[in-house]
Design a protein around this motif. Structure first.
Motif, PDB file in Angstrom:
ATOM      1  N   LEU A   1       0.832  -0.971   0.319  1.00 36.13           N
ATOM      2  CA  LEU A   1      -0.102   0.355  -0.012  1.00 36.13           C
ATOM      3  C   LEU A   1       1.054   1.328  -0.068  1.00 36.13           C
ATOM      4  O   LEU A   1       1.441   1.522   1.075  1.00 36.13           O
TER       5      LEU A   1
ATOM      6  N   LEU B   1       0.970   5.008   0.367  1.00 36.48           N
ATOM      7  CA  LEU B   1       0.175   6.503   0.326  1.00 36.48           C
ATOM      8  C   LEU B   1       0.533   7.116  -0.313  1.00 36.48           C
ATOM      9  O   LEU B   1       0.963   8.580  -0.482  1.00 36.48           O
TER      10      LEU B   1
ATOM     11  N   ASN C   1       3.168   2.716   4.910  1.00 41.04           N
ATOM     12  CA  ASN C   1       1.807   3.340   5.459  1.00 41.04           C
ATOM     13  C   ASN C   1       2.520   4.797   5.714  1.00 41.04           C
ATOM     14  O   ASN C   1       2.441   5.417   5.340  1.00 41.04           O
TER      15      ASN C   1
ATOM     16  N   VAL D   1      -5.719   7.354  -4.620  1.00 41.43           N
ATOM     17  CA  VAL D   1      -5.617   6.788  -3.226  1.00 41.43           C
ATOM     18  C   VAL D   1      -6.962   5.374  -3.275  1.00 41.43           C
ATOM     19  O   VAL D   1      -7.613   4.496  -3.284  1.00 41.43           O
TER      20      VAL D   1
ATOM     21  N   ILE E   1     -10.319   1.865  -4.037  1.00 43.60           N
ATOM     22  CA  ILE E   1     -11.094   1.069  -3.845  1.00 43.60           C
ATOM     23  C   ILE E   1     -12.081   1.328  -4.507  1.00 43.60           C
ATOM     24  O   ILE E   1     -13.502   0.245  -4.639  1.00 43.60           O
TER      25      ILE E   1
ATOM     26  N   CYS F   1     -15.899   4.966   0.213  1.00 43.09           N
ATOM     27  CA  CYS F   1     -16.564   4.549   2.169  1.00 43.09           C
ATOM     28  C   CYS F   1     -17.523   3.668   2.031  1.00 43.09           C
ATOM     29  O   CYS F   1     -17.221   1.721   2.747  1.00 43.09           O
TER      30      CYS F   1
ATOM     31  N   LEU G   1     -15.844  -0.040   0.222  1.00 36.38           N
ATOM     32  CA  LEU G   1     -15.345  -0.292   1.101  1.00 36.38           C
ATOM     33  C   LEU G   1     -15.973  -1.067   2.158  1.00 36.38           C
ATOM     34  O   LEU G   1     -15.721  -2.435   2.543  1.00 36.38           O
TER      35      LEU G   1
ATOM     36  N   SER H   1     -16.327  -5.398   3.428  1.00 41.56           N
ATOM     37  CA  SER H   1     -16.427  -6.493   3.946  1.00 41.56           C
ATOM     38  C   SER H   1     -17.018  -6.860   4.962  1.00 41.56           C
ATOM     39  O   SER H   1     -16.757  -8.041   5.533  1.00 41.56           O
TER      40      SER H   1
ATOM     41  N   GLN I   1      -8.986  -5.810  -1.187  1.00 38.97           N
ATOM     42  CA  GLN I   1      -7.955  -5.602  -1.099  1.00 38.97           C
ATOM     43  C   GLN I   1      -7.264  -6.600  -1.640  1.00 38.97           C
ATOM     44  O   GLN I   1      -7.898  -7.742  -0.597  1.00 38.97           O
TER      45      GLN I   1
ATOM     46  N   TRP J   1      -4.491   1.965  12.406  1.00 37.72           N
ATOM     47  CA  TRP J   1      -3.985   3.114  11.614  1.00 37.72           C
ATOM     48  C   TRP J   1      -5.063   4.227  11.575  1.00 37.72           C
ATOM     49  O   TRP J   1      -5.632   4.503  10.605  1.00 37.72           O
TER      50      TRP J   1
ATOM     51  N   ASN K   1     -11.342  -2.814   6.154  1.00 40.25           N
ATOM     52  CA  ASN K   1      -9.688  -1.306   6.507  1.00 40.25           C
ATOM     53  C   ASN K   1     -10.110  -0.082   6.824  1.00 40.25           C
ATOM     54  O   ASN K   1      -9.670   0.710   6.202  1.00 40.25           O
TER      55      ASN K   1
ATOM     56  N   THR L   1      -7.436   1.406   7.254  1.00 41.46           N
ATOM     57  CA  THR L   1      -6.662   3.145   7.188  1.00 41.46           C
ATOM     58  C   THR L   1      -7.354   3.239   5.523  1.00 41.46           C
ATOM     59  O   THR L   1      -7.221   4.425   5.508  1.00 41.46           O
ATOM     60  N   LEU L   2      -8.119   3.003   5.560  1.00 41.79           N
ATOM     61  CA  LEU L   2      -8.085   3.311   3.699  1.00 41.79           C
ATOM     62  C   LEU L   2      -9.489   4.477   4.257  1.00 41.79           C
ATOM     63  O   LEU L   2     -10.112   4.795   4.356  1.00 41.79           O
ATOM     64  N   PHE L   3     -10.315   3.381   5.060  1.00 39.61           N
ATOM     65  CA  PHE L   3     -11.711   3.754   5.576  1.00 39.61           C
ATOM     66  C   PHE L   3     -11.419   5.133   6.144  1.00 39.61           C
ATOM     67  O   PHE L   3     -12.041   6.811   5.659  1.00 39.61           O
TER      68      PHE L   3
END
Lengths: 320, 506, 360
Positions: free
Chosen positions: A36, A38, A91, A240, A244, A291, A294, A298, A307, C90, C149, C151-153
């Motif tokens: 990852l 950033l 990170n 970035v 997603i 969001c 994401l 999940s 990911q 994170w 996750n 970090t991404l959120f």
């Protein structure tokens, strides 16, 4: 609102989407290798300033593109060396790359302005012209489609080409398969004799190069060779997010960057009397959707659109 | 050691490997001949997997050499191993979950010429697998088949299978063995790591037995039987001079009825276990690693949910309570996992802070009360002669023995009614182990009910009042240790029945 | 790695504290040298430049005042994210949490400014902490519930709230009298009072808040049950479960506090130096804070030192722009170089490199 207006709007959306697409494609290939990064924003800055310098010095669009790509790669090289060889935290390394790249680009840009006699630095017209939209013969004369699809800068065509090639590479080729395996389960890949570190290096570097091209586009096309401080302005971060949004798929990234580009252009093209939603709300939407993507992915635990499983974790063979 | 004139396919000469202070392998020499199945037999921690990881390029040996077809080779990576025709099938499968079988098999290969066709292998070995199925949809045995195909398509001549039967049903094991025999017929050499005697006898040509990181012997399977192999595997019975504190067992403190526990993947980890534990006794738990010991400890401590059955403390049901409530009721657990620090202690914290882990909430107010813990720590260091540069030193910097003393000492300090200890002497030398045994005996004399999960059968026999033997999640016997022998335990561990059963099995 | 030798990396067992610090100091020195070489290449004398930087940040009371003003949000945000990092969560969303706090504080500053100053400022601070905290709990909730996750959120949430500020600024909260789309200036009672520090001069009261939070964080992490719990969860979640800790609750609570501190930063910025709600209220500090927290090994004292160092660099570099015509972005370059060197140096603390002779 007439039809022409819509065409103009869509065209603007494409223009705005191209740098995002480069950044997104770059980050996709990096994340596919299990890292990852950033530092997209930073690598875009590096690409932007390098291409700007090259265009300014050599007055060649070709060299500008090459230098932009290489500069992005060099940024990625720092990241790869630290995270892959030295197993540093991904990170923090990525964030640092962003700070560093931003610093270097702004520094050089400012310094150029300070030391130049005129107080401004502008790339010569010939370079800019060779990156302007090019007509593709009769194709460009087709109504609507000609304007929308066949009337773009070489960098735009190149970005779409990269997306298609990357999609084929990831899904159809042996090397792409190996790469995806590394991102999902590096020890499985290692056990099959795949050189995990070499793959990581190569793809992180290539991804960095693509991000660099995003910077090239912003410096020479969006800003037409007129250097400004903070020229990237957060587009690397949007990339970035787009990764997603696109579920780590290059072709979806094309549509994603188009949508993100369109939303950022909307306020200029939608007359207030039709839809009165403030531009900032439109700008917010892509991130809100990201969001949601994401969270939903999940919850659903669908394995394919996630990911890469090992993304963000450094690999060390003898870990016990 | 038998002599062979045939040229060996692969020869391991005096291989040694240590991890920190632990010697995982010491001067191991082994030969593998073409077209044979060699079983590598040994208890948990005897160094089987470490040895094979050196063969497959995962670990580098500290000393010794590997000779392949008469040539000394260096295997620096799994890639080298593959090139040399060595294929390893790991116990924990190395598969990419989101890939299909076919994609997993194709991984890492350069082109068509380099690898054999998976389809023709499936046909010739009569395998049952759908190449287009995703790994996450597969059963364990299907995954294993993919692993086997992976190495075969890469033209491996030497196959190493690490505990291949551990997760399979009996039918699946039969199928696997048939496949192995087919491969042997095709001239492959196979090493199978296992601790199941039946399987060794059923499938192998020769057996190499490891014990505590050393090679005990290599024998032809037809000259071996269960008894000789068990003895080699567990070592000869030795008198350890551990005293067994004499107490009169009191009332039943913990009683477990029909306890069944399922793992995360729905696999049965414990199957209808029933036993009682009295005040003032030490009940040993023997078993091959992974027979359900962890599930037993964790379900009593409330960490792993109970599928069916009951656990009662002094007549009150405690299954279903939270770990915190169970600790407060007086059940304490000291579980030493393989990496020692994993559960129970925080490596980066010092002794007083680690002592606080279970008591910090007893004090009122928002602040930690360290003064009491510091005093306790001082006492602990004093009583158990823990060697530490100071109370401020993180426990990860202490030696293994001292770490374990801290862990056990903390649990004892809670003055529990039931003390569960799992592998408390793991990796300790005799002196340090003795201190731990004394601590347990002292608890027993105080009337604490102690459940002792152990690895060393000699220790279990000497220390415990009774020993229950787990075999693949089932309770295979509870024996009075005064009457038991190591051989009997060994056989019970691998799930065998004995003629003289009734005499000492209760 | 080519040729007859094969580099071989293995994990180091134990490293003494002294070795660890030596390694870090070496990394810092390497960074200074690397930065010096960069300056040398540009044709400057690095010693002169470094000296000017220090002078430019610290030599007069006015400069010290500016440096401290830069340090306040940086240090506080770093303390905030440290709580989450200590738990191995994170949180790269400090940026957004600052915004959330700023919005909540501004709401009271714009719409309830009839209150007396002490009360108004207290209400603003509390609102900012709650708003920031809740904004940070959102990803924590999804993390504990579904394993989303973080970090991404947390990263995404930064933009959403950032654009919400833009919306407020351009829309409902726009100053009708201003020519630009900007929010109105805060009234006097919604501004932080100034405090005079000897040798520094007048700095807003946030400076005191910084010291309070610094000490609070130090004690919270070291001496409270909650701090103890979150450290255990971060070190080893299994041990936490073995000890019967309510892991989910600990994660949610810690993220509330972590983000709450960041929210407070938002309030201090709008009521302090900014005096209005702007898009640049966070201005990248949420990200810099990640680096600072990491560089300081999550120690509050270390954070105070590193954020001071970073502020000196930032202020010092702005000075060089006028004195040497070296752009102020030199500060970011130096930050980057320092972090790269320390990141790389960490490897030599955790691993050792051996060489194996390759026979083949």
């Amino acid at each position: 609102m007439d039809f022409n207006h819509i065409i103009l709007f869509l065209y603007a959306a494409i223009l705005a989407g191209v740098p995002l697409l480069y950044g997104t494609l770059g980050e996709i290939i990096i994340e596919k290798s299990g890292n990852l990064n950033l530092g997209v924003e930073g690598m875009m800055y590096l690409g932007a300033i390098a291409s700007f310098l090259a265009a300014y010095t050599f007055e060649s669009a070709f060299l500008a593109i090459i230098f932009g790509f290489i500069a992005g790669m060099l940024g990625a090289l720092i990241y790869a060396f630290l995270t892959v060889s030295l197993k540093a935290n991904q990170n923090v390394t990525g964030l640092t790359l962003t700070v560093f790249g931003t610093g270097v680009a702004n520094f050089i840009g400012e310094r150029l302005k300070m030391t130049s006699e005129a107080g401004t630095v502008i790339v010569s017209d010939s370079v800019i012209r060779s990156l302007l939209p090019m007509k593709l013969g009769a194709l460009s004369d087709i109504p609507v489609i000609g304007k929308l699809v066949f009337n773009h800068s070489i960098l735009t065509y190149l970005s779409i080409l990269f997306a298609i090639l990357m999609s084929l590479y990831l899904n159809r080729s042996r090397l792409g398969l190996n790469l995806r395996a590394i991102g999902e389960n590096p020890s499985a890949a290692d056990a099959m004799g795949i050189d995990v570190n070499r793959y990581k290096y190569l793809h992180i570097l290539f991804g960095g190069g693509l991000c660099g091209l995003g910077g090239v586009y912003i410096a020479l096309v969006t800003c037409v060779g007129n250097w400004q401080p903070n020229i990237i302005g957060g587009q690397g971060w949007i990339a970035v997010a787009l990764v997603i949004f696109a579920s780590w798929k290059p072709l979806r990234a094309v549509f994603g960057s188009l949508i993100f580009g369109a939303l950022s252009m909307l306020r200029l093209y939608i007359p207030k009397n039709i839809i009165d939603i403030p531009a900032s709300i439109f700008n917010m939407l892509p991130f809100a959707v990201t969001c949601l993507v994401l969270v939903i992915s999940s919850i659903r635990m669908k394995r394919e659109n996630q990911q890469p499983a090992a993304c963000g974790v450094n690999y060390f063979r003898e870990e016990r | 050691m038998q002599k062979e004139d045939r040229p060996a396919m692969i020869e391991l000469n005096n291989l040694s490997k240590s991890f920190g202070k632990v010697k995982a392998n010491e001067n191991i020499s082994l030969k593998l001949y073409p077209g044979e199945i060699l079983a590598l037999l040994g208890e948990n921690g005897s160094g089987k997997t470490t040895l094979m990881n050196m063969l497959s390029g995962i670990y580098q040996p500290d000393s010794g050499s590997i000779v392949l077809n008469g040539e000394t080779v260096k295997i620096n990576s799994p890639k080298d191993a593959i090139k040399l025709g060595i294929g390893m099938i790991h116990q924990h499968f190395k598969l990419v979950d989101v890939f299909t079988a076919e994609e997993n098999i194709k991984l890492g290969s350069r082109g068509k010429g380099e690898s054999l066709s998976a389809r023709s292998l499936i046909e010739s070995l009569n395998l049952n697998i759908d190449l287009n199925k995703k790994v996450y949809d597969m059963s364990v045995s299907e995954k294993q088949t993919v692993e086997i195909l992976k190495v075969l398509t890469r033209r491996a001549d030497i196959l190493v299978l690490d505990e291949p039967t551990a997760v399979l049903t009996p039918q699946e094991i039969d199928t696997l063995f048939n496949t192995l025999r087919e491969m042997k017929k095709a001239g492959k050499s196979i090493i199978i790591i296992t601790h199941k005697l039946e399987e060794v006898l059923a499938i192998s040509d020769r057996v190499a037995v490891l014990h505590k990181g050393r090679l005990v012997d290599t024998v032809n399977t037809e000259e071996a039987d269960r008894f000789s192999l068990t003895e080699m595997m567990v070592g000869r019975q030795v008198d350890l001079d551990i005293k067994r504190a004499k107490t009169v067992p009191g009332d039943v403190v913990l009683s477990v009825e029909g306890l069944t526990v399922h793992g995360n993947e729905g696999n049965v980890e414990l199957d209808k276990i029933s036993f009682t534990l009295r005040a003032g006794e030490i009940l040993g738990v023997a078993g091959i690693a992974g027979s359900g010991q962890k599930a037993l400890c964790e379900s009593i401590a409330g960490i792993q949910p109970v599928t069916s059955g009951s656990i009662s403390l002094l007549g009150e049901r405690i299954d279903g309570l939270s770990p915190r409530q169970i600790i407060e009721l007086g059940i304490s657990m000291a579980f030493i996992p393989e990496d020692r620090l994993g559960m129970g202690l925080i490596g980066s914290m010092n002794i007083p802070d680690n002592l606080l882990l279970k008591t910090y909430r007893d004090e009122k107010g928002p602040f930690l009360k360290r003064s009491k813990a510091r005093k306790e720590a001082e006492e602990l260091v004093e009583q158990l002669s823990i060697v530490t540069p100071g109370l401020k030193t993180p426990v990860s910097k202490l030696s293994g023995g001292n770490v374990q003393k801290v862990l056990l000492g903390r649990e004892i300090n809670l003055s529990p009614k039931v003390l569960i200890t799992a592998y408390p002497v793991r990796g300790l030398d005799i002196g340090a182990s003795m201190t731990i045994y004394d601590m347990l005996n002292e608890q027993k004399e105080k009337g604490v009910a102690v459940l002792f999960v152990g690895e060393d059968l000699d220790v279990l026999l000497a220390l415990c009042d009774r020993i229950m033997v787990l075999s693949s999640g089932k309770l295979s016997a509870i024996v009075e240790s005064r009457f038991a022998t190591k051989a009997l335990l060994g056989m019970k561990m691998v799930g065998m029945t004995t003629d003289k059963e009734d005499e000492y099995v209760r | 790695m080519l040729g007859r030798f094969h580099l071989y990396v293995s994990q180091r067992g134990e490293v003494s504290k002294a070795q660890e610090y030596t390694m870090r100091i070496l990394a810092l020195i390497a960074a200074l040298i690397a930065g010096g070489v960069f300056l040398l290449l540009l044709g400057f004398n690095p010693f002169e430049i470094y000296a000017t930087m220090l002078k430019g940040a610290l030599s007069t009371a006015g400069m010290r005042q500016e440096t401290v003003k830069l340090m306040i949000p940086l240090c506080l945000t770093s303390l905030g994210v440290t709580l989450a990092f200590k738990m191995r969560f994170w949180n790269v969303g400090a940026e957004g949490q600052i915004c959330a706090g700023a919005i909540a504080a501004s709401y009271f500053a714009y719409f309830h400014n009839h209150l007396p100053q002490e009360i108004l400022l207290s209400v603003m601070a509390i609102a900012a902490i709650i708003a920031g905290g809740l904004w940070g709990m959102l990803p924590a909730y999804f993390k504990t519930r579904f394993g989303t996750n973080e970090t991404l959120f947390t990263l995404m949430l930064n933009y959403i709230i950032g654009f919400f500020i833009t919306y407020l600024r351009e829309g409902p909260w726009r100053d009708p009298e201003g020519g630009f789309a900007a929010t109105p200036r805060f009234l006097k009672q919604a501004r932080l009072p100034l405090v005079n520090f000897p040798g520094v001069g007048n700095v807003h009261i946030g400076c005191i808040v910084m010291f309070v939070v610094l000490i609070w964080t130090f004690f919270y992490l070291k001496y409270t049950k909650q701090g103890y719990e979150l450290t255990v969860v971060g070190e080893n979640i299994n041990t936490a479960r073995y000890a019967g800790m309510p892991v989910q609750r600990i994660i949610l609570r810690t993220m509330f506090l972590s983000a709450g501190i960041c929210g407070l930063v938002g309030m201090l910025q709008v009521a302090g130096p900014d005096r209005q709600l702007t898009d640049a209220v966070a201005n990248g500090r949420g990200f810099t804070a990640v680096s600072i927290a990491w560089l300081s090994r999550l120690s509050p004292i270390g954070i105070a030192m590193v954020s001071f160092l970073f502020s000196v660099m930032e202020k010092g570099c702005s000075m060089m722009q006028t004195d040497f015509r070296i752009p102020a972005s030199m500060s970011e370059i130096l930050q980057g170089i320092i972090l790269f060197c320390v990141l790389g140096g960490e490897f030599f603390i955790n691993f050792r490199i051996g060489r194996i002779r390759r026979e083949a």
